[in-house]
Design an enzyme around this catalytic site. Sequence first.
Site, PDB file in Angstrom:
ATOM      1  N   ARG A  87       0.804  -1.259  -0.207  1.00  0.00           N
ATOM      2  CA  ARG A  87      -0.021   0.121   0.166  1.00  0.00           C
ATOM      3  C   ARG A  87       0.743   1.468   0.060  1.00  0.00           C
ATOM      4  NH1 ARG A  87      -4.691   1.088   4.307  1.00  0.00           N
ATOM      5  NH2 ARG A  87      -3.222   1.341   5.795  1.00  0.00           N
ATOM      6  N   GLY A  90      -3.064   4.025  -1.013  1.00  0.00           N
ATOM      7  CA  GLY A  90      -4.692   3.460  -0.615  1.00  0.00           C
ATOM      8  C   GLY A  90      -5.522   3.954  -1.228  1.00  0.00           C
ATOM      9  N   HIS A  91      -5.347   4.315  -2.725  1.00  0.00           N
ATOM     10  CA  HIS A  91      -6.583   4.883  -3.373  1.00  0.00           C
ATOM     11  C   HIS A  91      -7.218   3.796  -4.360  1.00  0.00           C
ATOM     12  CE1 HIS A  91      -5.370   8.552  -1.831  1.00  0.00           C
ATOM     13  NE2 HIS A  91      -6.391   9.310  -2.540  1.00  0.00           N
ATOM     14  N   ASP A  92      -6.774   2.749  -4.364  1.00  0.00           N
ATOM     15  CA  ASP A  92      -7.020   1.531  -4.986  1.00  0.00           C
ATOM     16  C   ASP A  92      -8.606   1.441  -5.077  1.00  0.00           C
ATOM     17  OD1 ASP A  92      -5.812  -1.009  -6.665  1.00  0.00           O
ATOM     18  OD2 ASP A  92      -7.855  -1.484  -6.145  1.00  0.00           O
ATOM     19  N   SER A  97      -4.951  -2.956  -1.969  1.00  0.00           N
ATOM     20  CA  SER A  97      -3.679  -2.770  -1.270  1.00  0.00           C
ATOM     21  C   SER A  97      -4.026  -2.793   0.028  1.00  0.00           C
ATOM     22  CB  SER A  97      -3.283  -1.145  -1.594  1.00  0.00           C
ATOM     23  OG  SER A  97      -4.504  -0.467  -1.485  1.00  0.00           O
ATOM     24  N   CYS A 153      -5.786  14.900  -7.815  1.00  0.00           N
ATOM     25  CA  CYS A 153      -6.246  14.573  -6.613  1.00  0.00           C
ATOM     26  C   CYS A 153      -4.943  14.316  -5.622  1.00  0.00           C
ATOM     27  CB  CYS A 153      -7.017  13.486  -6.420  1.00  0.00           C
ATOM     28  SG  CYS A 153      -7.256  12.904  -4.621  1.00  0.00           S
ATOM     29  N   GLY A 160       1.222   3.434  -6.368  1.00  0.00           N
ATOM     30  CA  GLY A 160       0.093   2.681  -7.200  1.00  0.00           C
ATOM     31  C   GLY A 160      -0.170   3.607  -8.597  1.00  0.00           C
ATOM     32  N   ASN A 457      -5.608   2.085 -13.634  1.00  0.00           N
ATOM     33  CA  ASN A 457      -5.692   2.831 -12.390  1.00  0.00           C
ATOM     34  C   ASN A 457      -7.364   3.116 -12.007  1.00  0.00           C
ATOM     35  OD1 ASN A 457      -3.215   3.217 -11.067  1.00  0.00           O
ATOM     36  ND2 ASN A 457      -2.927   4.903 -12.135  1.00  0.00           N
ATOM     37  N   TYR A 458      -7.986   2.593 -12.737  1.00  0.00           N
ATOM     38  CA  TYR A 458      -9.594   2.747 -12.418  1.00  0.00           C
ATOM     39  C   TYR A 458      -9.805   1.177 -12.333  1.00  0.00           C
ATOM     40  CZ  TYR A 458     -10.045   7.946 -13.658  1.00  0.00           C
ATOM     41  OH  TYR A 458      -9.801   9.047 -13.742  1.00  0.00           O
TER      42      TYR A 458
HETATM   43  P1  FDA Z   1      -2.569   1.843  -3.509  1.00  0.00           P
HETATM   44  O1  FDA Z   1      -1.863   2.071  -2.386  1.00  0.00           O
HETATM   45  O2  FDA Z   1      -4.350   1.533  -3.090  1.00  0.00           O
HETATM   46  O3  FDA Z   1      -2.303   1.030  -4.386  1.00  0.00           O
HETATM   47  C1  FDA Z   1      -3.000   0.569  -5.715  1.00  0.00           C
HETATM   48  C2  FDA Z   1      -2.345  -0.574  -6.510  1.00  0.00           C
HETATM   49  O4  FDA Z   1      -0.922  -0.418  -6.653  1.00  0.00           O
HETATM   50  C3  FDA Z   1      -2.504  -1.836  -5.401  1.00  0.00           C
HETATM   51  O5  FDA Z   1      -2.891  -2.797  -6.321  1.00  0.00           O
HETATM   52  C4  FDA Z   1      -1.365  -1.858  -4.621  1.00  0.00           C
HETATM   53  O6  FDA Z   1      -0.832  -3.001  -4.094  1.00  0.00           O
HETATM   54  C5  FDA Z   1      -0.218  -1.364  -5.805  1.00  0.00           C
HETATM   55  N1  FDA Z   1       1.030  -0.726  -5.161  1.00  0.00           N
HETATM   56  C6  FDA Z   1       0.917   0.265  -4.407  1.00  0.00           C
HETATM   57  N2  FDA Z   1       2.245   0.839  -4.137  1.00  0.00           N
HETATM   58  C7  FDA Z   1       2.988  -0.027  -4.878  1.00  0.00           C
HETATM   59  C8  FDA Z   1       4.422   0.078  -4.866  1.00  0.00           C
HETATM   60  N3  FDA Z   1       4.995   1.079  -4.257  1.00  0.00           N
HETATM   61  N4  FDA Z   1       4.844  -0.751  -5.668  1.00  0.00           N
HETATM   62  C9  FDA Z   1       4.103  -1.756  -6.334  1.00  0.00           C
HETATM   63  N5  FDA Z   1       2.920  -1.969  -6.072  1.00  0.00           N
HETATM   64  C10 FDA Z   1       2.183  -0.826  -5.594  1.00  0.00           C
HETATM   65  N6  FDA Z   1      -5.899   8.208 -11.368  1.00  0.00           N
HETATM   66  C11 FDA Z   1      -5.279   8.973 -12.357  1.00  0.00           C
HETATM   67  O7  FDA Z   1      -4.399   8.638 -13.243  1.00  0.00           O
HETATM   68  N7  FDA Z   1      -5.491  10.510 -12.342  1.00  0.00           N
HETATM   69  C12 FDA Z   1      -6.194  11.061 -11.331  1.00  0.00           C
HETATM   70  O8  FDA Z   1      -6.376  12.210 -11.349  1.00  0.00           O
HETATM   71  C13 FDA Z   1      -6.769  10.111 -10.189  1.00  0.00           C
HETATM   72  N8  FDA Z   1      -7.648  10.774  -9.105  1.00  0.00           N
HETATM   73  C14 FDA Z   1      -8.004   9.973  -8.433  1.00  0.00           C
HETATM   74  C15 FDA Z   1      -8.917  10.501  -7.399  1.00  0.00           C
HETATM   75  C16 FDA Z   1      -9.251   9.574  -6.139  1.00  0.00           C
HETATM   76  C17 FDA Z   1     -10.161  10.234  -4.986  1.00  0.00           C
HETATM   77  C18 FDA Z   1      -8.980   8.206  -6.421  1.00  0.00           C
HETATM   78  C19 FDA Z   1      -9.658   7.226  -5.101  1.00  0.00           C
HETATM   79  C20 FDA Z   1      -8.373   7.661  -7.355  1.00  0.00           C
HETATM   80  C21 FDA Z   1      -7.671   8.436  -8.377  1.00  0.00           C
HETATM   81  N9  FDA Z   1      -7.136   7.898  -9.293  1.00  0.00           N
HETATM   82  C22 FDA Z   1      -6.649   8.878 -10.360  1.00  0.00           C
HETATM   83  C23 FDA Z   1      -6.801   6.625  -9.306  1.00  0.00           C
HETATM   84  C24 FDA Z   1      -5.366   6.491  -8.836  1.00  0.00           C
HETATM   85  O9  FDA Z   1      -4.499   6.585  -9.674  1.00  0.00           O
HETATM   86  C25 FDA Z   1      -5.219   4.733  -8.448  1.00  0.00           C
HETATM   87  O10 FDA Z   1      -6.145   4.365  -7.623  1.00  0.00           O
HETATM   88  C26 FDA Z   1      -3.656   4.409  -8.100  1.00  0.00           C
HETATM   89  O11 FDA Z   1      -3.335   3.098  -8.167  1.00  0.00           O
HETATM   90  C27 FDA Z   1      -3.607   4.923  -6.484  1.00  0.00           C
HETATM   91  O12 FDA Z   1      -2.348   4.599  -5.883  1.00  0.00           O
HETATM   92  P2  FDA Z   1      -2.114   4.655  -4.427  1.00  0.00           P
HETATM   93  O13 FDA Z   1      -0.599   4.367  -4.263  1.00  0.00           O
HETATM   94  O14 FDA Z   1      -3.158   5.641  -3.895  1.00  0.00           O
HETATM   95  O15 FDA Z   1      -3.102   3.274  -4.178  1.00  0.00           O
END
Ligand code: FDA
Length: 518
Positions: A87, A90-92, A97, A153, A160, A457-458
Site C-alpha cells: 500500500r 490506498g486509493h485502489d 492494497s 487529487c 500505485g 488505475n480505475y
Molecule cells: P494503493 O496504495 O491502493 O495502490 C494501488 C495498487 O498498486 C495496489 O494494487 C497496490 O498493491 C499497488 N501498489 C501500491 N504501491 C505500490 C508499490 N510501491 N509498488 C508496487 N505496487 C504498489 N488516477 C489518475 O490517473 N488520475 C487522477 O487524477 C486520479 N484521481 C483519483 C482520485 C481519487 C479520489 C481516487 C480514489 C483515485 C484516483 N485515481 C486517479 C486513481 C489512482 O491513480 C489509482 O487508484 C492508483 O493506483 C492509486 O495509487 P495509491 O498508491 O494511492 O493506491
Amino acid sequence: SASSHVNHEEFLPCLLHHSPDSKSITKLVYTPINTSYSPVLNFSIRNLRFSTPNTPKPLLIITPSNISHVQAAVICSKSHGIQIRIRSGGHDFEGLSYVAYHPFVVVDLINLSSVTIEVEQSTAWVQSGATLGELYYRIAEKSRTLAFPAGNCPTVGVGGHFSGGGFGTLLRKYGLAADNVIDAYIVDANGEFHDRKSMGEDLFWAIRGGGGGSFGIVVAWKVKLVPVPATVTICTISRTLEEEAIKLIDQWQYVANKLDEDLFLGINLLGGKIVAQGDKINPIALFFSLFLGKADELMAILNKTFPQLGLTKEECKETSWIESVVYTGNGLQIEDQPLEVLLNRTPLANGNIKMKSDYVKEPISKATIKEVWQRLKSQDIEGANLVFIPYGGRMSQISESEIPFSHRAGNLYKIGYLTGWFEPGLNAEKTHLNWIRDIYSYMTPFVTKSPRAAYVNYRDLDIGSNSKYGKTSYKRAHVWGSKYFGSNFDRLVYVKNEVDPYNFFRHEQSIPVLLKRR
Ligand code: FDA
C-alpha cells in the site's frame, strides 16, 4: 483463526532476524492486539466499501522506514506462505492494497515518502509512499516553473499511481506520469534490491504502467520534471441547460483532442442528489481547463476553435501552476488556501466509491449524450459523475508499446464513470452499483470494442479477475488484461514469468504466470 495466529507468532522473529536494525523494525509492526493497528490500517483506506467488519484484515501491518525492512517483509512473507498487499496511498478503487482472501500482511510505505528535487537537472527522486500533493509541494518549494504531469487529487499515492500510468491535466502536453519515469528502485520476489540497470529493461518497462502489485515493491521513482510557464490559466465553465449542454458536449468531441497541446479542456458531468435544487434534480456539465499561458491567449484560441462554448474571462483565473493544483485539487474550487494543504494526506471526504472506464474513438451521437444526461438525473443516486478526459497531443505521439499503457493515438477521449455515496449498508451499495453497471452496459455500442479498453488505475473487478484465492490463468486474465494493456498484455506475462515465476506478488488482477508444461 488458529492458523493465522501461528503464522504471526513465527513471522515476527523472522522479521527481526532479517532486519539489520531489529530494534527499529519492532516499532514499525502492528498486530491486531496493538491499539494502533486499526488507526494505521484505516488511515489510508480510501474506499469505505472495503472497511466493514466483514472485510478480511491483515495479520499485521509493516510500515518500513528503510529498504532492508521491505526486503525482510518479502523474505519472511514468502517463507511463511503469507501474501503481501503493498500500500502506498490506498486509493485502489477495489481495495486491493489492503484486502486479501488469504492470510496476508500489509506493507504500508507511508514512512518511505521522501522527495528530493534536483532543479538543475529537472529531475526528482520520489519514494513510493509520498502523495502527489507532497511531490507537487516539494517541486514548488524549489521552482514555480517546473511541474510533474500526474493526477489532480493530492492524496493519491505515487506508488500505485505511477505503477498504473497516472494522468492529470498536463497529459496532452507531457503524457502520463509513467511516461516520465527514468529510473526506479524495486525489491523483487526474492527480496533483492534493484535499480533500473540491475532490474533490466523488461522489468523497468513493466512497472511503468503494468499496474501495481504484480512485479515487486517499487520503493522509489526517479522522474523527469517538466517546464510550465510562470502564469497558467484555469477555467471552470458550468452549463446546466440540458439542450445547450448536450450540444456543447457533442461539439467538444470533435474539438478537444485536436486543440493546441498547451490546452486541456475536459468535461465533468455531475448528477445525482448532490446537485438537488429542491426536489428537482438537474445535472451539470462542468467544462474545466488548464492552459499553459495567459488568459488573453486562451480566449483567442477558444474563440477560434470552439466559439460555441462562449467562454468569458470571468470564468477563468490566471495563476501559477502550483496554485492551480491547490485550487482544483479536491474537486472543489476553494480560494486562498495555503500550499500546505497539499501535504494533508486525509481527504476532505471519505465514502464508498465505484469506478469504471471507457475509451471513445468515434464521437457518440447527441441522442446517446441525451440518454446519459437522463441517467444522471436518477433520484436514488447520491453522487454520479462522468468525466471526459480529452486525448490527442503528446498522448498520440507515444507508441502503444513504449510502456504497458496502450491507449494512445486514435482515442478521442476517455470516460471515467464514478459513483460515490455515504449511506452505509448493502442496499445503498446495490443501488449505486446497479446504476453504474447499467450506464456502462448502455454505453457498450458506443465505445471501443474487442477489447473494450479500460484504464488499470480505475481498477474494476467487474471486467474479470483472477480467483480470489490466488490462482491465476492466462486465459482468464487475458479477458481483463487485454482491456487494460491491449497487446502489451503478453509482454507483461513474459516479464512476470521471468521475475516472479512462483507468483508471489499476486492479487485479483495481478499479471498471471504461465504454467510450464513438462
Ligand atoms: P494503493 O496504495 O491502493 O495502490 C494501488 C495498487 O498498486 C495496489 O494494487 C497496490 O498493491 C499497488 N501498489 C501500491 N504501491 C505500490 C508499490 N510501491 N509498488 C508496487 N505496487 C504498489 N488516477 C489518475 O490517473 N488520475 C487522477 O487524477 C486520479 N484521481 C483519483 C482520485 C481519487 C479520489 C481516487 C480514489 C483515485 C484516483 N485515481 C486517479 C486513481 C489512482 O491513480 C489509482 O487508484 C492508483 O493506483 C492509486 O495509487 P495509491 O498508491 O494511492 O493506491
